[in-house]
Design a protein around this motif. Structure first.
Motif, short mmCIF file in Angstrom:
data_model
loop_
_atom_site.label_atom_id
_atom_site.label_comp_id
_atom_site.label_asym_id
_atom_site.label_seq_id
_atom_site.Cartn_x
_atom_site.Cartn_y
_atom_site.Cartn_z
N GLN A 6 19.91 51.14 4.57
CA GLN A 6 19.86 50.68 5.96
C GLN A 6 20.97 51.32 6.78
OE1 GLN A 6 19.93 46.42 5.06
NE2 GLN A 6 18.32 46.19 6.59
N CYS A 7 22.13 51.41 6.20
CA CYS A 7 23.27 51.99 6.91
C CYS A 7 22.99 53.45 7.26
CB CYS A 7 24.52 51.86 6.04
SG CYS A 7 26.06 52.26 6.90
N ARG A 8 22.49 54.22 6.30
CA ARG A 8 22.16 55.62 6.55
C ARG A 8 21.06 55.75 7.61
NH1 ARG A 8 22.46 55.88 0.96
NH2 ARG A 8 20.21 55.99 0.79
N ALA A 9 20.03 54.90 7.48
CA ALA A 9 18.91 54.95 8.43
C ALA A 9 19.39 54.59 9.84
CB ALA A 9 17.80 54.00 7.98
N ALA A 10 20.22 53.57 9.94
CA ALA A 10 20.73 53.14 11.24
C ALA A 10 21.56 54.26 11.88
CB ALA A 10 21.56 51.88 11.10
N ARG A 11 22.40 54.89 11.10
CA ARG A 11 23.19 56.01 11.64
C ARG A 11 22.29 57.13 12.13
NH1 ARG A 11 25.76 59.35 9.33
NH2 ARG A 11 25.27 59.02 7.13
N ALA A 12 21.24 57.41 11.36
CA ALA A 12 20.31 58.47 11.75
C ALA A 12 19.62 58.13 13.07
CB ALA A 12 19.29 58.71 10.65
N LEU A 13 19.20 56.86 13.22
CA LEU A 13 18.56 56.44 14.46
C LEU A 13 19.48 56.62 15.66
CD1 LEU A 13 16.83 53.18 13.22
CD2 LEU A 13 15.66 55.25 14.02
N LEU A 14 20.76 56.40 15.44
CA LEU A 14 21.76 56.52 16.52
C LEU A 14 22.31 57.93 16.65
CD1 LEU A 14 23.67 53.22 15.74
CD2 LEU A 14 22.15 53.64 17.71
N ASN A 15 21.96 58.79 15.70
CA ASN A 15 22.49 60.16 15.66
C ASN A 15 24.01 60.15 15.54
OD1 ASN A 15 22.11 62.95 15.53
ND2 ASN A 15 22.42 63.19 17.73
N TRP A 16 24.51 59.25 14.68
CA TRP A 16 25.94 59.11 14.43
C TRP A 16 26.29 59.73 13.08
CZ3 TRP A 16 27.44 53.29 15.49
CH2 TRP A 16 27.35 53.03 16.87
N ALA A 57 24.95 48.57 19.02
CA ALA A 57 24.48 49.87 19.48
C ALA A 57 22.96 49.90 19.65
CB ALA A 57 24.93 50.96 18.50
N GLY A 58 22.29 48.80 19.29
CA GLY A 58 20.85 48.73 19.50
C GLY A 58 20.00 48.80 18.27
N VAL A 59 20.60 48.75 17.10
CA VAL A 59 19.83 48.80 15.86
C VAL A 59 19.44 47.38 15.45
CG1 VAL A 59 19.92 49.35 13.38
CG2 VAL A 59 20.93 50.91 15.05
N ILE A 60 18.20 47.23 15.03
CA ILE A 60 17.73 45.98 14.45
C ILE A 60 17.65 46.21 12.95
CG2 ILE A 60 15.80 44.36 14.27
CD1 ILE A 60 15.03 45.20 17.14
#
Length: 85
Positions: A6-16, A57-60
């Motif tokens: 989830q952490c990796r996916a969330a970062r990818a969604l945010l482009n972080w 940052a907007g991640v669910i």
């Protein structure tokens, strides 16, 4: 709970980058890197800070069910769209 996936996916969604997340959450980059690699679990305080940072940052973060856990971005509510469907 927050999984490494989830952490990796969330970062990818945010482009972080890992560094971006670490700075914003107030944790070390090695904490993020080690967690995402599955090398260690997060301390409770670090997990809370990372989760809060991602959510602000907007991640669910979607809790695990029979299909697994997940992450997605919130849809920005646009007042010009009707809520009726």
């Amino acid at each position: 709970m927050l999984s490494s996936e989830q952490c990796r996916a969330a970062r990818a969604l945010l482009n972080w980058t890992q560094e971006d997340l670490a700075v914003r959450a107030g944790v070390s980059r090695s904490t993020v890197r080690g967690f995402e690699r599955g090398e260690h679990e997060l301390q409770r305080a670090s997990a809370a800070m990372i989760r809060m940072t991602l959510e602000q940052a907007g991640v669910i973060l979607i809790e695990a069910d029979e299909q697994g856990a997940g992450a997605r971005l919130q849809s920005p509510h646009r007042p010009d769209q009707s809520d009726a469907r």
